[in-house]
Enzyme design. Structure first.
Site, PDB file in Angstrom:
ATOM      1  N   LYS A  17       0.853  -1.210   0.000  1.00 38.21           N
ATOM      2  CA  LYS A  17       0.000   0.000   0.000  1.00 38.21           C
ATOM      3  C   LYS A  17       0.875   1.240   0.000  1.00 38.21           C
ATOM      4  O   LYS A  17       2.044   1.207   0.411  1.00 38.21           O
ATOM      5  CB  LYS A  17      -0.944   0.018   1.210  1.00 38.21           C
ATOM      6  N   PRO A 111       9.400  -4.701  -0.056  1.00 39.26           N
ATOM      7  CA  PRO A 111      10.524  -4.443   0.845  1.00 39.26           C
ATOM      8  C   PRO A 111      10.071  -4.305   2.306  1.00 39.26           C
ATOM      9  O   PRO A 111       8.958  -3.851   2.569  1.00 39.26           O
ATOM     10  CB  PRO A 111      11.097  -3.113   0.336  1.00 39.26           C
ATOM     11  N   ALA A 113      10.202  -3.030   6.359  1.00 39.68           N
ATOM     12  CA  ALA A 113      10.396  -1.783   7.141  1.00 39.68           C
ATOM     13  C   ALA A 113      10.423  -0.554   6.237  1.00 39.68           C
ATOM     14  O   ALA A 113      11.292   0.303   6.362  1.00 39.68           O
ATOM     15  CB  ALA A 113      11.682  -1.876   7.966  1.00 39.68           C
ATOM     16  N   GLY A 115       7.305   1.217   5.060  1.00 39.04           N
ATOM     17  CA  GLY A 115       6.069   2.009   4.975  1.00 39.04           C
ATOM     18  C   GLY A 115       5.117   1.509   3.904  1.00 39.04           C
ATOM     19  O   GLY A 115       4.156   2.180   3.554  1.00 39.04           O
ATOM     20  N   LEU A 116       5.383   0.297   3.376  1.00 40.46           N
ATOM     21  CA  LEU A 116       4.512  -0.273   2.340  1.00 40.46           C
ATOM     22  C   LEU A 116       3.596  -1.365   2.915  1.00 40.46           C
ATOM     23  O   LEU A 116       2.826  -1.989   2.185  1.00 40.46           O
ATOM     24  CB  LEU A 116       5.362  -0.849   1.197  1.00 40.46           C
ATOM     25  N   GLY A 118       4.033  -4.423   3.999  1.00 35.32           N
ATOM     26  CA  GLY A 118       4.148  -5.804   3.509  1.00 35.32           C
ATOM     27  C   GLY A 118       3.761  -6.823   4.575  1.00 35.32           C
ATOM     28  O   GLY A 118       3.014  -7.764   4.293  1.00 35.32           O
ATOM     29  N   GLY A 119       4.238  -6.641   5.805  1.00 38.30           N
ATOM     30  CA  GLY A 119       3.938  -7.588   6.889  1.00 38.30           C
ATOM     31  C   GLY A 119       2.440  -7.604   7.198  1.00 38.30           C
ATOM     32  O   GLY A 119       1.852  -8.669   7.420  1.00 38.30           O
ATOM     33  N   SER A 120       1.818  -6.436   7.199  1.00 33.95           N
ATOM     34  CA  SER A 120       0.373  -6.353   7.480  1.00 33.95           C
ATOM     35  C   SER A 120      -0.417  -7.019   6.360  1.00 33.95           C
ATOM     36  O   SER A 120      -1.403  -7.721   6.598  1.00 33.95           O
ATOM     37  CB  SER A 120      -0.062  -4.883   7.581  1.00 33.95           C
ATOM     38  N   ASP A 153      -2.767  -1.617  10.369  1.00 36.38           N
ATOM     39  CA  ASP A 153      -2.910  -1.534   8.907  1.00 36.38           C
ATOM     40  C   ASP A 153      -3.591  -2.766   8.307  1.00 36.38           C
ATOM     41  O   ASP A 153      -3.901  -2.782   7.115  1.00 36.38           O
ATOM     42  CB  ASP A 153      -1.518  -1.455   8.247  1.00 36.38           C
TER      43      ASP A 153
HETATM   44  O1  C5P Z   1      -0.511  -1.571  14.936  1.00 34.93           O
HETATM   45  P1  C5P Z   1       0.901  -1.873  14.572  1.00 34.93           P
HETATM   46  O2  C5P Z   1       1.477  -3.006  15.384  1.00 34.93           O
HETATM   47  O3  C5P Z   1       1.134  -2.044  13.117  1.00 34.93           O
HETATM   48  O4  C5P Z   1       1.727  -0.570  14.975  1.00 34.93           O
HETATM   49  C1  C5P Z   1       3.119  -0.572  15.120  1.00 34.93           C
HETATM   50  C2  C5P Z   1       3.513   0.575  16.026  1.00 34.93           C
HETATM   51  O5  C5P Z   1       3.233   1.835  15.398  1.00 34.93           O
HETATM   52  C3  C5P Z   1       2.727   0.609  17.330  1.00 34.93           C
HETATM   53  O6  C5P Z   1       3.362  -0.157  18.318  1.00 34.93           O
HETATM   54  C4  C5P Z   1       2.742   2.081  17.670  1.00 34.93           C
HETATM   55  O7  C5P Z   1       3.960   2.417  18.297  1.00 34.93           O
HETATM   56  C5  C5P Z   1       2.714   2.764  16.329  1.00 34.93           C
HETATM   57  N1  C5P Z   1       1.357   3.168  15.908  1.00 34.93           N
HETATM   58  C6  C5P Z   1       0.762   4.263  16.527  1.00 34.93           C
HETATM   59  N2  C5P Z   1      -0.499   4.648  16.135  1.00 34.93           N
HETATM   60  C7  C5P Z   1      -1.140   4.006  15.139  1.00 34.93           C
HETATM   61  C8  C5P Z   1      -0.536   2.900  14.494  1.00 34.93           C
HETATM   62  C9  C5P Z   1       0.710   2.509  14.897  1.00 34.93           C
HETATM   63  O8  C5P Z   1       1.331   4.867  17.443  1.00 34.93           O
HETATM   64  N3  C5P Z   1      -2.342   4.419  14.766  1.00 34.93           N
END
Ligand code: C5P
Length: 301
Positions: A17, A111, A113, A115-116, A118-120, A153
């Site tokens: 994304k 790729p 880490a 911002g795309l 991929g893991g989600s 995500d």
């Molecule tokens: O939800 P997810 O595990 O993908 O988020 C990773 C990290 O990003 C969270 O532990 C948090 O530190 C930060 N985050 C946030 N607010 C969001 C989404 C993510 O602070 N809305």
């Protein structure tokens, strides 16, 4: 997301994304940040294959598609229980009270880490793939609630449209229909960033901004106007944390993109183009600058 049921397995292609808009509205009492974001899926995808495991074990093997499908495991892409794919499979199995196992092969192209998401995306594909393989019959609402428990995500990738406005932590989804395709160039510099760290360095938005004008421009196919409304509150902290993002911004600024910015918490940077042809031309010029891996990626209507 595209899935196929084969004789003894299920295969899912799941996309990356881009965030065309990401506004951080404030910090919440649960430690997360309240967001308003507009995300689109693009053609760059990972592939997951799910096969029943007769011994009832969940196992995950990761393959890096860039390095000729060699099996891989690293701190950033663990093949064990820390991987979101494993956690999604385990959650689904525990919550549905079944004793089935699965052999999962994950072929990575998106790729890490970067911002795309991929893991989600892989985790969302796991929920969809195993719901099919294990014939659980879970509804879209049930899958959504599992997705939201696993990560902010993930619910977006269960959405049937290629664009959506997401609010809350990211899990409240409003699908958006796009009338035409969007052509992007995406560049991923050599290093990545931790999402949690970028959020920690982010200040909440001081200016009143709303995603609605951008959503309206995109829905009407007014691409040039839409690009003027791109925004990402996480770009400024990401640039402070990683100079490669600023280098990409400078390189994109010198080229005739319709609009450009960082995606999510970085470090990937993207530019919107007028056509696929222009995307191919600008991608070649960015490759020559040797700032990282460069992809051409389309968001389909
Ligand atoms: O939800 P997810 O595990 O993908 O988020 C990773 C990290 O990003 C969270 O532990 C948090 O530190 C930060 N985050 C946030 N607010 C969001 C989404 C993510 O602070 N809305």
């Amino acid at each position: 997301m595209l899935y196929r049921e084969l004789t003894n397995s299920v295969r899912v292609d799941t996309p990356a994304k881009l965030n065309l808009f990401l506004n951080v509205l404030g910090k919440r009492s649960d430690g997360y940040h309240e967001l308003e974001t507009l995300m689109v899926t693009v053609g760059l995808h990972d592939t997951l294959e799910f096969r029943d495991d007769p011994a009832g074990i969940i196992s995950l093997r990761c393959f890096d598609s860039a390095s000729r499908s060699e099996e891989t495991s690293s701190r950033e892409l663990p093949a064990g229980a820390e991987n979101l794919v494993y956690r999604a499979a385990d959650l689904l199995r525990r919550e549905s009270g079944i004793a089935r196992g699965a052999q999962i092969n994950l072929h990575k192209r998106i790729p890490l880490a970067s911002g795309l998401a991929g893991g989600s995306s892989d985790a969302a594909a796991t929920l969809v793939g195993l719901n099919r393989l294990w014939k659980l019959g879970l509804t879209p609402g049930e899958l959504h609630s599992f997705a939201a428990r696993l990560g902010s995500d993930i619910p977006f990738f269960l959405c049937s449209t290629s664009a959506a406005v997401c609010r809350g932590r990211g899990e409240i989804i409003e699908p958006l229909a796009l009338p035409l395709g969007l052509h992007f160039v995406v560049a991923r510099p050599p290093s990545g960033l931790s999402t949690a760290e970028v959020f920690r360095h982010c200040r909440s938005s001081q200016t009143a901004r709303s995603v609605s004008h951008l959503a309206e421009c995109l829905a009407r196919g007014r691409v040039e106007r839409a690009a003027k409304l791109f925004h990402n509150s996480l770009q400024e902290p990401a640039e402070r944390l990683n100079a490669e993002v600023t280098r990409l911004k400078r390189a994109f600024t010198r080229l005739p993109f319709v609009g450009h910015q960082m995606s999510g918490s970085g470090t990937s940077y993207f530019g919107l183009c007028r056509s696929r042809r222009q995307a191919l031309q600008l991608a070649a010029r960015l490759r020559a600058a040797r700032l990282g891996d460069v992809f051409v990626a389309q968001c389909r209507p």
